[in-house]
Design an enzyme around this catalytic site. Structure first.
Site, PDB file in Angstrom:
ATOM      1  N   GLU A 119       0.787  -1.244   0.000  1.00  0.00           N
ATOM      2  CA  GLU A 119       0.000   0.000   0.000  1.00  0.00           C
ATOM      3  C   GLU A 119       0.820   1.296   0.000  1.00  0.00           C
ATOM      4  O   GLU A 119       0.617   2.182   0.838  1.00  0.00           O
ATOM      5  CB  GLU A 119      -0.969   0.000   1.187  1.00  0.00           C
ATOM      6  CG  GLU A 119      -1.859  -1.240   1.204  1.00  0.00           C
ATOM      7  CD  GLU A 119      -2.851  -1.267   2.366  1.00  0.00           C
ATOM      8  OE1 GLU A 119      -2.724  -0.455   3.285  1.00  0.00           O
ATOM      9  OE2 GLU A 119      -3.756  -2.114   2.328  1.00  0.00           O
TER      10      GLU A 119
ATOM     11  N   GLU B 197      -5.915 -10.338  -2.354  1.00  0.00           N
ATOM     12  CA  GLU B 197      -6.790 -10.308  -1.170  1.00  0.00           C
ATOM     13  C   GLU B 197      -8.257 -10.230  -1.591  1.00  0.00           C
ATOM     14  O   GLU B 197      -9.046  -9.481  -1.007  1.00  0.00           O
ATOM     15  CB  GLU B 197      -6.440  -9.108  -0.278  1.00  0.00           C
ATOM     16  CG  GLU B 197      -4.986  -9.080   0.141  1.00  0.00           C
ATOM     17  CD  GLU B 197      -4.608  -7.905   1.037  1.00  0.00           C
ATOM     18  OE1 GLU B 197      -5.512  -7.247   1.577  1.00  0.00           O
ATOM     19  OE2 GLU B 197      -3.399  -7.668   1.189  1.00  0.00           O
TER      20      GLU B 197
HETATM   21  C1  XIL Z   1      -6.153  -6.819   7.655  1.00  0.00           C
HETATM   22  C2  XIL Z   1      -6.583  -8.062   8.380  1.00  0.00           C
HETATM   23  O1  XIL Z   1      -7.540  -8.742   7.633  1.00  0.00           O
HETATM   24  C3  XIL Z   1      -7.134  -7.689   9.728  1.00  0.00           C
HETATM   25  O2  XIL Z   1      -7.463  -8.838  10.453  1.00  0.00           O
HETATM   26  C4  XIL Z   1      -6.108  -6.843  10.470  1.00  0.00           C
HETATM   27  O3  XIL Z   1      -6.651  -6.390  11.647  1.00  0.00           O
HETATM   28  C5  XIL Z   1      -5.701  -5.643   9.660  1.00  0.00           C
HETATM   29  O4  XIL Z   1      -5.229  -6.086   8.426  1.00  0.00           O
HETATM   30  N1  XIL Z   1      -4.966  -4.747   3.201  1.00  0.00           N
HETATM   31  C6  XIL Z   1      -3.969  -5.621   3.552  1.00  0.00           C
HETATM   32  C7  XIL Z   1      -4.219  -6.609   4.613  1.00  0.00           C
HETATM   33  O5  XIL Z   1      -2.917  -5.679   2.904  1.00  0.00           O
HETATM   34  O6  XIL Z   1      -3.046  -6.941   5.306  1.00  0.00           O
HETATM   35  C8  XIL Z   1      -5.277  -6.128   5.553  1.00  0.00           C
HETATM   36  O7  XIL Z   1      -5.539  -7.182   6.452  1.00  0.00           O
HETATM   37  C9  XIL Z   1      -6.518  -5.720   4.801  1.00  0.00           C
HETATM   38  C10 XIL Z   1      -6.222  -4.592   3.870  1.00  0.00           C
END
Ligand code: XIL
Length: 318
Positions: A110, A217
């Protein structure tokens, strides 16, 4: 996540349907860096052990992320030599521990501003340069495990074309400097209201670098409308359509550009959209299985779009 893996029902569902695993939290700085700066690996090691035992490929996630700025690093904020040493050491130690066992990593997660304009201002950038911290992370990562494929991972690349543009400009600048980036991760936290054709346009742009793409994701949220009177049945149907479009757009890429598809969780009840502090929706159903592990319309849509044939999944759409 390692606690969930110990549950036999979860483990069976996972192993029946998936071949690659990403840790949701255990391989991030918040889990690994202790307040005194020591590095702790119990969670990450447990995931690795499970994956190796069950012959799952592991995708490493994520070495550097703006959301995690550990205390130990903050104490060195402004002290460039010490900060740099801790940064390099972190990447070397984490990647080195799993060298040869984790074939792909999200090296930087990110990096683009949420609003899509330019690069994000982070503690990493403040100390190492806004582009410099990214470049450095990739170089150290390459040195540490030359066999690992190094990914840069970002969200909203489909939903916000202007953010995709900023991402692509950053990619160009990084590649021009010779940064060893092997692949692009598009998180693909999308929703049922994403305009038709958005995924196709995004994949077309991202593929222009000639690098493999990881849908890293994927989930399809019921959306973020404040007042949404559509029935759950309607939302499930829209979600299935969105999945079909999305996966077909990905599958239309040449095979060498398709790294993998990762779904961000197994059960709807565990989805981060339900608890996401920015906009929690306890009724969201963004994933492939409901709380009881049952398939849904979106599950069949996913399977069908992947192999183009009618999947043998039993789906109760009622
Ligand atoms: C999120 C997880 O799903 C949560 O459980 C945690 O509290 C925060 O992180 N983008 C990403 C992931 O790259 O690592 C994030 O995951 C969601 C958004």
């Amino acid at each position: 996540m390692s606690a969930k893996l110990a549950d036999p029902t979860t483990s069976t569902l996972l192993l029946k349907n998936f071949s690659q695993l990403t840790a949701e939290a255990e391989m991030k700085m918040a889990a690994i860096v202790a307040p005194d700066g020591r590095l702790r690996f119990s969670g990450a090691d447990a995931i690795m052990a499970y994956a190796q035992q069950n012959k799952l490929r592991v995708h490493g996630h994520a070495l550097v992320w703006h959301k995690h700025e550990p205390e130990a690093f903050l104490r060195l904020d402004g002290n460039k030599p010490a900060f740099t040493a801790m940064y390099d050491n972190y990447i070397r130690t984490v990647m080195g521990r799993y060298r040869g066992r984790i074939p792909s990593w999200d090296v930087v997660n990110e990096p683009v501003n949420g609003d899509g304009l330019g690069l994000r201002a982070t503690m990493w950038g403040r100390n190492l340069g806004d582009l410099g911290y990214i470049e450095r992370a990739f170089r150290i990562a390459r040195e540490t495990d030359p066999s690992a494929k190094l990914f840069i991972n970002e969200y909203d690349l489909e939903l916000k074309p202007e953010k995709r543009l900023a991402f692509m400009q950053m990619m160009e600048a990084l590649l021009k400097k010779g940064t060893p980036i092997d692949g692009i991760g598009t998180q693909s936290h999308i929703n049922i209201d994403m305009p038709k054709g958005a995924a196709k346009a995004a994949f077309k742009d991202l593929a222009s670098f000639g690098l493999p793409i990881h849908v890293s994701e994927l989930d399809i949220s019921f959306g973020h409308r404040r007042f949404d009177w559509r029935s759950v049945r309607t939302k499930r149907a829209l979600q299935a359509e969105q999945m079909t479009d999305f996966i077909q757009a990905f599958m239309a890429l040449p095979e060498k550009l398709r790294h993998a598809i990762t779904i961000w969780g197994l059960y709807d009840s565990d989805s981060f959209w339900r608890v996401n502090p920015e906009d929690p929706n306890p009724d969201d159903e963004p994933l492939l299985f409901d709380g009881a592990g049952r398939a849904k319309p979106v599950t069949a849509a996913f399977a069908n779009a992947l192999d183009g044939t009618k999947a043998a999944l039993h789906v109760d759409a009622g």
